[in-house]
Design an enzyme around this catalytic site. Structure first.
Site, short mmCIF file in Angstrom:
data_model
loop_
_atom_site.label_atom_id
_atom_site.label_comp_id
_atom_site.label_asym_id
_atom_site.label_seq_id
_atom_site.Cartn_x
_atom_site.Cartn_y
_atom_site.Cartn_z
N LYS A 171 5.77 -16.77 20.60
CA LYS A 171 5.38 -16.40 21.94
C LYS A 171 5.67 -18.15 22.96
O LYS A 171 4.91 -18.16 23.47
CB LYS A 171 3.98 -16.43 22.56
CG LYS A 171 2.81 -16.99 20.75
CD LYS A 171 1.81 -16.62 20.78
CE LYS A 171 0.96 -17.62 20.26
NZ LYS A 171 -0.44 -17.74 20.44
N PHE A 196 18.52 -38.79 33.92
CA PHE A 196 18.28 -38.67 31.80
C PHE A 196 18.74 -37.35 31.82
O PHE A 196 17.96 -35.96 32.49
CB PHE A 196 16.83 -37.87 31.70
CG PHE A 196 16.64 -38.76 30.15
CD1 PHE A 196 17.60 -37.34 29.18
CD2 PHE A 196 15.39 -39.02 29.52
CE1 PHE A 196 17.60 -37.07 27.77
CE2 PHE A 196 15.84 -38.96 27.43
CZ PHE A 196 16.24 -38.13 27.35
N GLN A 204 6.89 -21.99 20.31
CA GLN A 204 6.31 -21.10 18.89
C GLN A 204 7.24 -19.87 18.86
O GLN A 204 7.76 -19.11 20.63
CB GLN A 204 5.86 -20.60 19.38
CG GLN A 204 4.63 -19.44 17.73
CD GLN A 204 3.90 -19.60 17.69
OE1 GLN A 204 2.69 -20.39 17.85
NE2 GLN A 204 3.08 -18.51 16.61
N ARG A 225 13.39 -44.11 32.10
CA ARG A 225 13.43 -42.75 31.97
C ARG A 225 14.61 -41.91 32.93
O ARG A 225 14.75 -40.37 32.78
CB ARG A 225 12.71 -42.82 33.92
CG ARG A 225 11.95 -43.02 33.59
CD ARG A 225 10.91 -43.19 34.97
NE ARG A 225 10.31 -41.59 34.97
CZ ARG A 225 9.33 -41.51 34.86
NH1 ARG A 225 8.09 -42.46 34.22
NH2 ARG A 225 8.66 -40.11 34.57
N GLN A 255 -2.99 -19.42 20.97
CA GLN A 255 -5.29 -18.90 21.44
C GLN A 255 -5.48 -18.61 19.38
O GLN A 255 -4.80 -18.37 18.62
CB GLN A 255 -4.90 -17.36 21.75
CG GLN A 255 -4.06 -16.60 21.09
CD GLN A 255 -3.33 -15.70 22.20
OE1 GLN A 255 -2.91 -15.12 23.04
NE2 GLN A 255 -4.36 -13.94 22.45
N GLU A 315 -1.15 -26.09 14.64
CA GLU A 315 -1.69 -26.72 15.40
C GLU A 315 -3.45 -26.86 14.66
O GLU A 315 -3.84 -25.89 14.80
CB GLU A 315 -2.04 -26.43 16.66
CG GLU A 315 -2.67 -26.72 17.99
CD GLU A 315 -2.53 -26.22 18.72
OE1 GLU A 315 -3.16 -26.70 20.08
OE2 GLU A 315 -1.98 -24.79 19.05
N ASN A 341 14.29 -35.43 41.17
CA ASN A 341 13.78 -35.87 39.87
C ASN A 341 12.97 -34.36 39.43
O ASN A 341 12.22 -33.98 39.57
CB ASN A 341 12.80 -37.23 39.69
CG ASN A 341 12.25 -37.02 37.99
OD1 ASN A 341 12.14 -35.84 37.25
ND2 ASN A 341 10.96 -37.77 38.28
N GLY A 342 13.62 -33.48 38.60
CA GLY A 342 13.06 -31.92 38.75
C GLY A 342 14.40 -31.28 37.69
O GLY A 342 15.26 -31.77 36.96
N CYS A 348 14.37 -37.35 35.40
CA CYS A 348 14.74 -38.38 35.98
C CYS A 348 13.58 -38.87 36.36
O CYS A 348 12.19 -39.45 36.15
CB CYS A 348 16.39 -38.73 36.72
SG CYS A 348 17.03 -36.97 37.44
#
Length: 1538
Positions: free
Chosen positions: A990, A223, A987, A41, A996, A921, A243-244, A11
């Protein structure tokens, strides 16, 4: 847990408060304006009108209410803000409930009701379906009680109402959740709803009434990834605006349920039972945290203290804390014994009516800015610029700041003062003698000195071998896992993913922990970084009973602190003999053979433990050590995990769990996953005695001695072998915690952050209650058979010489089945004619298919079959292969993990068939974006001389270009050359971890693409730097749509329970594509435990995602792509039925280009050059584009044949038809309890899949950049490389401003080829991602301030940010930009005349920057460029910094304490080149920004220079700027040349 998984959110929050408690309507108006400026937001439901929730908390507007109720007494009256059912009968009953409870209570009376005036027209259609009636009730205390006592009375009333409503509303057929008390208080009131930000003030007419006055207002925009409108979930809650995401919620709820009956305080006068239950698993994490905060506040705990207790800061390894407020250490240590933390990313705004404040989580993973004015107003917000007054109010603002990790601020309206973190912490920590109160507890290190390892083996080798075999060890476990950890102090690394059967499908016995998959953070909350940010993490745990949270004091508890949950044998002995805690051991062996024996033994164990705990046992030891000197074949042990879980939940049910602690002394734990599962289901500590004995045996063996002597192994002592093993376990446990975004083991303990694949309901209900297990599986009887089958392996007819090799990790001839095996690769190579030899006849591909049909079931889809809709149709009537081929994609395999030859061959092949390859990547060479024009008759091109089988018209571009957490190779030019941009959240092999790339794979070519140094290992951070939350992911999606408006944006997720909820949020965040990957995806390198024990089956993830999106009306917004172990046309057909629109192939695509499954990708030794950067191996690469084309042609024809057999003519007719799937009558070796009905549930009809394939790119709508690009002079300057200058106003709603301009330039001229100048002068508060992805030739000057992500991904240009003229605050002390600036920058310069937030210049590759101060983690993962900091810095500077230079001014002399010296060296500026670099940047900074600090330092240069530190990673050690020797050598050469 199912309820918890349905609720996620993030949020925008803030508050405005007048320090002198002066009420006004202006404060409310400003709060509503601020709320409106944070609409971005939040989010809306599928109708685009129903907000996820917004609201506001204020003081009670008594003047407004007195207009209707003139006799109200504000001192003795409480106001209930109510949501009542929109049904006359239920509404009346709800009111009667309140009236009856008030009458029964007898101390209050209702003085009136008030219908809250609302405007229904502003409510969206979906929200309107569940819109409540909003009513207020006014309750007066008959005895004149006021203040805190009146608040407690209102609290009790609300709790009694909540209990009563459940029964009475349900009895009338209603849903009790439709009757909700928003607030019942004498001090505060909340107006909220499922509304958009701007609609709050429009919906509630009261908020527009000038009589509504308040001295503070807390506002919140939600949100939510749950899109079902639920009015009560809107915020603020009763005391918090959150918010969290609380990652430990299941554990927190378990612990609350266990201890709530023992929580007492005198202020409640014996009425504590009336407050129960304290929490509710059906409510959100925010609501439950609010319940606990409210309980503490109503019990007399100050609001600031309550937040410190529930959300503690990372007080260990904190130089500033030790310097400024060390008293708080004792406070936090004391309260750890009473209350586990509610851990996760969180910005909490709170108020008890007298104080309003904000608290940030220990990692600082939410933005929070604040500013103070001369007229005593305090503003806090997730963003600056919410009032758009940075220029007009400049003479009034006296201070600007930000909340750092773990920090708090408070506006005390009673005392009229503003307090910052240090003052608050000191006041709270010195209120009581916490150090004295701690004296009743002790530390394990005081009982058993560290390093108390046994020096010799304690058993004979033959005995150990039997015990290992009887407890489920295989040869791999002993040699690869345990011995590898003993030798290297790290988990073993492997590759290629997990391609063996799920344990429930396997014919081989598995340890119980194998049925559990670790959960991980994705989208709604971030993973954290145990490698670079481990200073905020702790493995400490406590033994002993918990005290009473509501009555802290001397003697509150007696506990023993462990620094780690991994205990040595000697430490357990010390606990049992010397800790002062009452300890009792319970054996886990039972008499086997009889049906029900295991279940009976479990119940007996639980009863015995309960009796012991009631008698005062404070430490329960559950031990599977042998009962006598000899093992007894008839007395196997219970699975330790089953025993721990059963005891843990039994004690929770009996209300005894916090009265004791559990230690598991077990032979059945040897891996990081084993320890994590035991801790997650209740064990405080684990003694893996057989694993330690295995370490001792390994070191004592002649073979090990020989390997050490020959130099093939490091020389470790027996003690060091055990120490290394323990260290590897602890590092691995930290990584498992961090995947879920959890910092503290004490928070992870009992949190059950796993999901189960293959255990039935009776098992889950007994030992793992609350965990998700959706496919049924093993019963207790099945588990008994499996446990006993292991045990008998310890009693072979012939003496054992070695352990059985099950082949669970490495493929073995007589081991477990691996789907990607060498026979399969040979059959495929023959079918496709590997090496451009032309495809073989159809029979060869049929042999490949037959291989899989004859193989054992290994994935859930093998247990499903497709049911025809009717008679088969002629295959000529089925859609052509070309239409199917365009749905095919390849996985995100990075150039670096695989060779250039493999990567480009795959891309060319996918472009030939109209499909899409994925860059992975690491960027992409621009040469690949041009069409091949020079291929000769033999298929050779001078542009790509190392490839074979090319032809004119080929193109090697990857149509999907990946944006991962490392941002390697991500530049504006890279982005604008993509058809699709994939945000890699997770991914499959993992999830929750970054990538890596071993240093030996970082060749000069790879390093150039990634803007890094050759030979330096490249570790990507976990995905958290700019995807802290769902709204930050929405911002990144916005960024990419901004810079590349014609490119679709996809988001890659990994299957796990709850993914449908997450995907709903991603769809609302404006993604075009959602990719669902399975746990069995491949990888170039990953820890074994990650490959094996994280992520879920693709069938489950895809089914849940399709069902959730369809149910929420969001399915048509996004295309669903699926990948994970796809190998055949049948896999495509099943994926389509489950809802997949596109289909990804990863490992099999590598096999089709020549991979022979050697499984050595992580070593750089691939024998056929598929996954190696060694040139001599790459020369052996056998593949050609035609090989992969042939493979996909076979698959497409298999799909066509399958459709025809089903009576279907296109994939459009199959996509989403899960009702055409049914579970096969397939006998499994272990159980008959498998139930796949969850997968085969039909979600409902959807539109044709092909419409989603051709859907337009989602738009950001009109943007500031569009105005610039529509300006013909600007467009001409870009086109013709001319010069143009423009002045603009900017607001916080202008997000990613100038990114689209940068993209437009990059499209024509590349990242650095633009020879013109676009000069832009802006004023105001810039929104998030200001100047992201700008390029060379752009000069951007901002007067004002900016939010998070300034300069993200910038490739060139210049950004200057300075405060407005006339500012009264000192620029060097003011926060002028937000967090994570210069993330992934590859060039350009940034000058900020002010401070920056956390993670400044994270993953900066080549940009240069000067800033006046920084927060924690500056220069993290930096690989190039230069950063100059002229003020103070936070903790953990230069963690993971492998390139570039840092210059930090240190006036106080304490900067070295803040540097992470794992990689970098810290030295004074000792070379002329270094001094010149620093001075030039400072001179430019002073000239461009007017920095007073820079001017002062330059004025006394020699004195200033002596106070600068230079940070130098090894790759820069031999540069002239850092090395005196190199500089002198260069000077000498120059002199000779002269």
């Amino acid at each position: 847990m199912e309820d918890i998984l349905k609720e996620h959110g993030a949020c925008g929050v803030g508050f405005i408060a007048h320090l002198k408690n002066q009420k006004s309507h202006v404060i409310l108006e400003q709060a509503l304006t601020s709320l409106g400026c944070m609409e971005h937001r939040g989010a809306c439901s599928a109708d685009d009108e129903s907000g996820d929730g917004a609201g506001i908390m204020t003081q009670i507007p008594w003047d407004l209410f007195k207009a209707d109720l003139p006799d109200l007494n504000p001192l003795t009256t409480g106001v209930g803000m109510l949501f009542l059912p929109d049904d006359d009968k239920l509404d009346a009953e709800a009111r009667r409930v309140i009236e009856d409870v008030v009458a029964m209570e007898g101390r209050c009376r209702i003085v009136g009701w008030r219908e809250v005036p609302v405007v229904k027209d502003v409510v969206g259609p979906l929200a309107r379906e569940n819109e409540p009636r909003v009513v207020q009730v006014f309750v007066e205390h008959l005895e004149g009680v006021q203040g805190a006592e009146l608040e407690r009375e209102m609290f009790i009333l609300r709790k009694l109402i909540e209990k009563e409503k459940t029964q009475r509303i349900s009895a009338l057929g209603g849903d009790p959740a439709d009757f909700y008390v928003c607030t019942m208080s004498n001090r505060t009131i909340v107006y909220k709803g499922m509304l958009r930000s701007l609609a709050v003030g429009q919906f509630f007419r009261d908020l527009k009434n000038p009589a509504y006055t308040t001295a503070f207002a807390v506002y919140h925009r939600r949100f939510s990834t749950n899109t079902t409108p639920k009015w009560p979930l809107a915020q603020p809650m009763r005391v918090l605006g959150h918010n969290g995401e609380i990652n430990t919620l299941q554990g927190n709820l378990n612990w609350v349920a266990s201890r709530e009956h023992s929580l007492t305080a005198p202020v409640w006068h014996g009425r504590e039972e009336e407050l129960l239950p304290l929490c509710n698993a059906a409510e959100s994490d925010s609501a439950n945290l609010d319940h606990m905060a409210e309980l503490l506040m109503r019990s007399g705990v100050a609001a600031t203290q309550a937040l410190m207790v529930l959300v503690p800061e990372a007080y260990r390894n904190h130089p500033d804390l030790q310097k400024d407020y060390p008293e708080v250490v004792d406070f936090y240590e004391f309260y750890e014994g009473l209350q586990e933390g509610w851990d996760g990313p969180a910005l909490l705004v709170f108020s008890d009516g007298d104080r309003v404040g904000a608290r940030l989580d220990r990692n600082g993973l939410r933005p929070a800015r604040y500013w103070l004015t001369d007229d005593d107003l305090v503003y806090v917000a997730s963003e600056v610029g919410v009032l758009d007054d940075v220029l007009t109010n400049v003479h009034n603002v006296v201070r600007k700041g930000r909340l750092g990790p773990g920090q708090m601020i408070s506006a005390d309206l009673v005392e009229g003062v503003f307090k910052e973190n240090v003052q608050i912490a000191r006041e709270v920590a010195t209120e009581h003698p916490y150090r004295e109160w701690l004296s009743t507890s002790s530390r394990l290190a005081e009982l058993a000195p560290p390093g108390g390892y046994l020096e010799e083996p304690q058993m004979g080798a033959a005995e150990v071998l039997r015990l290992q075999s009887a407890n489920g060890f295989s040869q791999e476990d002993s040699s690869m896992v345990i011995e590898g950890m003993a030798a290297a102090a790290a988990e073993p690394t492997y590759c290629m993913g997990d391609d063996i059967p799920l344990p429930v499908l396997s014919a081989r016995p598995h340890m119980l922990a194998d049925y559990f998959k670790q959960r991980f953070a994705q989208v709604t909350n971030p993973a954290i970084d145990p490698l670079r940010e481990g200073l905020v993490m702790s493995l400490a745990v406590r033994l002993g009973k918990r005290g009473n949270l509501l009555q802290p004091g001397p003697g509150a508890y007696s506990q023993l602190l462990l620094e780690s949950p991994v205990m040595l044998e000697g430490e357990l002995a010390a606990v049992c003999s010397s800790s002062g805690l009452r300890t009792q051991a319970f054996g886990l062996h039972y008499s086997s053979g009889a049906p029900g024996a295991l279940e009976a033994a479990l119940h007996a164990l639980c009863a015995d433990v309960e009796a012991a705990v009631r008698a005062g046992c404070e430490v329960v030891v559950l031990s599977d050590r042998a009962e006598g000197e000899e093992l007894d074949v008839g007395r196997p042990p219970l699975p330790t995990l089953l025993a721990v879980g059963a005891v843990h939940h039994h004690l929770i049910r009996t209300g005894l769990r916090t009265e004791t602690s559990i230690i598991a002394e077990t032979a059945q734990a040897f891996s990081t996953h084993h320890i994590a599962v035991l801790v997650g289901y209740g064990a405080h500590a684990v003694v893996p005695y057989l694993a330690f004995e295995t370490c001792r045996q390994w070191r004592a063996s002649p073979r090990t001695a020989s390997l050490i002597k020959s130099g093939k192994l490091p020389d470790v002592s027996t003690r060091d072998a055990q120490k290394n093993y323990k260290k590897a376990l602890e590092k691995g446990i930290l990584k498992i915690l961090s995947k879920m975004g959890i910092s503290l083991l004490s928070c992870y303990h009992g949190a059950q952050i796993f999901e189960i694949y293959g255990l039935g309901k009776e098992v889950v209900d007994l030992a793992f209650r609350g965990s998700v297990s959706r496919i049924g599986g093993m019963s207790l009887a099945d588990l008994q058979r499996e446990a006993e089958s292991f045990w008998v392996k310890g009693f072979p007819e012939k003496a054992m010489s070695k352990l059985e090799d099950y082949g669970f990790i490495q493929s073995r001839p007589r081991g477990e089945y691996h789907a990607n095996n060498q026979q399969m690769s040979k059959l495929l190579h023959k079918a496709i004619g590997l090496g451009d030899r032309g495809s073989a006849p159809q029979e060869a591909y049929e042999a490949y298919r037959a291989h899989f049909e004859a193989s054992p079931a290994h994935v859930l889809r093998d247990c499903l079959e497709l049911v025809p809709v009717g008679a088969p149709v002629p295959i000529e009537e089925v859609e052509p292969a070309a239409d199917i081929l365009r749905r095919f994609c390849t996985g995100g395999m990075s150039l670096g993990a695989i060779s250039r030859e493999t990567h480009e061959t795959i891309a060319i092949a996918m472009n030939r068939i109209g499909g899409k390859s994925n860059s992975g990547e690491g960027g992409e060479d621009p040469v690949r974006w041009d069409v091949v024009r020079d291929a000769d008759a033999s298929g050779v091109s001078a542009t790509f001389p190392y490839l074979r089988g090319l032809r004119d018209g080929d193109i090697a571009t990857s149509r999907i270009k990946q944006v991962a957490s490392g941002r390697f190779g991500v530049t504006p030019q890279f982005l604008v050359n993509a058809d699709q941009l994939e945000i890699k959240i997770a991914q499959g092999a993992k999830p929750g971890e970054g990538g890596q790339l071993p240093g030996k794979k970082v060749s000069p070519y790879i390093a150039n693409l990634r803007r890094s140094k050759p030979g330096v290992p490249l570790i990507s951070p976990p995905p958290h730097h700019d995807i802290y939350s769902i709204e930050d992911l929405a911002q990144l999606i916005f960024d990419l749509h901004q810079v590349a408006p014609t490119s679709k944006v996809s988001v890659k997720l990994v299957a796990q329970a709850g993914i449908g909820t997450v995907a709903s949020g991603v769809a609302k965040a404006n993604a075009d594509v959602i990719q669902i990957s399975g746990h069995d995806g491949g990888t170039g390198a990953s820890p074994v435990s990650s490959i094996k024990h994280a992520g879920g089956p693709i069938e489950m993830g895809l089914a849940e995602t399709h069902q959730a999106l369809t149910e929420k009306g969001l399915r048509e917004r996004v295309l669903l792509r699926v990948d994970g172990g796809m190998r055949s046309g049948r896999d495509v057909l099943v994926a389509a039925a489950l809802g997949g629109d596109e289909y990804g192939f990863g490992t099999v695509a590598m096999i089709a280009t020549g991979c022979i499954m050697a499984r050595v990708c992580h070593t750089n030794n691939c024998p056929v050059g598929v996954a190696s950067q060694r040139e001599e191996l790459r020369a052996r690469f056998p593949g050609a584009p035609a090989d992969l084309v042939n493979y996909f042609a076979f698959v497409a024809e298999e799909v066509r044949a399958g459709l025809a057999a089903l009576g279907l003519r296109s994939l459009d007719e199959l996509v989403g038809r899960a009702d055409l799937l049914r579970q096969r009558d397939l006998p499994l070796a272990k159980t008959v309890g498998l139930d796949l009905s969850y997968i085969t549930a039909f979600a409902g009809a959807v539109r044709p899949s092909s419409e989603r394939l051709t859907q337009e790119v989602h738009s950001n709508g009109p943007q500031l950049d569009d105005e610039l690009l529509a300006d013909e002079e600007v467009a001409a300057a870009i086109r013709e490389e001319g010069t143009v200058h423009r002045k603009l106003a900017i607001a916080n709603t202008d997000r990613t401003a100038l990114g689209r301009v940068g993209g437009a330039i990059a499209r024509l001229h590349g990242d650095s080829g633009f020879a013109g100048t676009v000069s832009l002068e802006l004023e105001g508060s810039a929104g998030q991602s200001f100047a992201a992805f700008i390029v060379a030739g752009m000069k951007v000057h901002l007067t004002g301030e900016a939010n998070d992500y300034v300069g993200k991904g910038m490739a060139g240009g210049e950004v200057v940010i300075r405060p407005p003229p006339g500012s009264r605050f000192a620029a060097e002390d003011a926060s002028l930009v937000g967090n994570t600036c210069l993330y992934g920058a590859t060039g350009g310069r940034l000058f900020v005349n002010g401070r920056a937030g956390e993670r400044f210049a994270v993953r900066n590759s080549m940009a240069e920057a000067v800033v006046e101060g920084v927060g924690d983690h500056c220069c993290e993962y930096m690989t190039g460029g230069a950063v100059v900091c002229l003020g103070t810095a936070g903790r953990n500077v230069a963690a993971g910094m492998t390139g570039g230079l840092g210059y930090f001014y240190d006036a106080d002399g304490n900067f070295p304490d803040k540097v992470n010296t794992e990689i970098v060296a810290i030295q004074r500026v000792g070379t002329l080149a270094g001094e010149q670099q620093l001075r030039k940047l400072m001179e430019d900074h002073a000239a461009l920004t007017g920095s007073a600090r820079a001017a002062a330092l330059l004025a006394d240069w020699q004195a200033a220079l002596g106070k600068f530190w230079q940070l130098v990673p090894p790759s820069e050690a031999n540069t002239p700027e850092a090395s005196k020797a190199i500089a002198e050598r260069g000077a000498a050469r120059t002199a000779v040349a002269a």
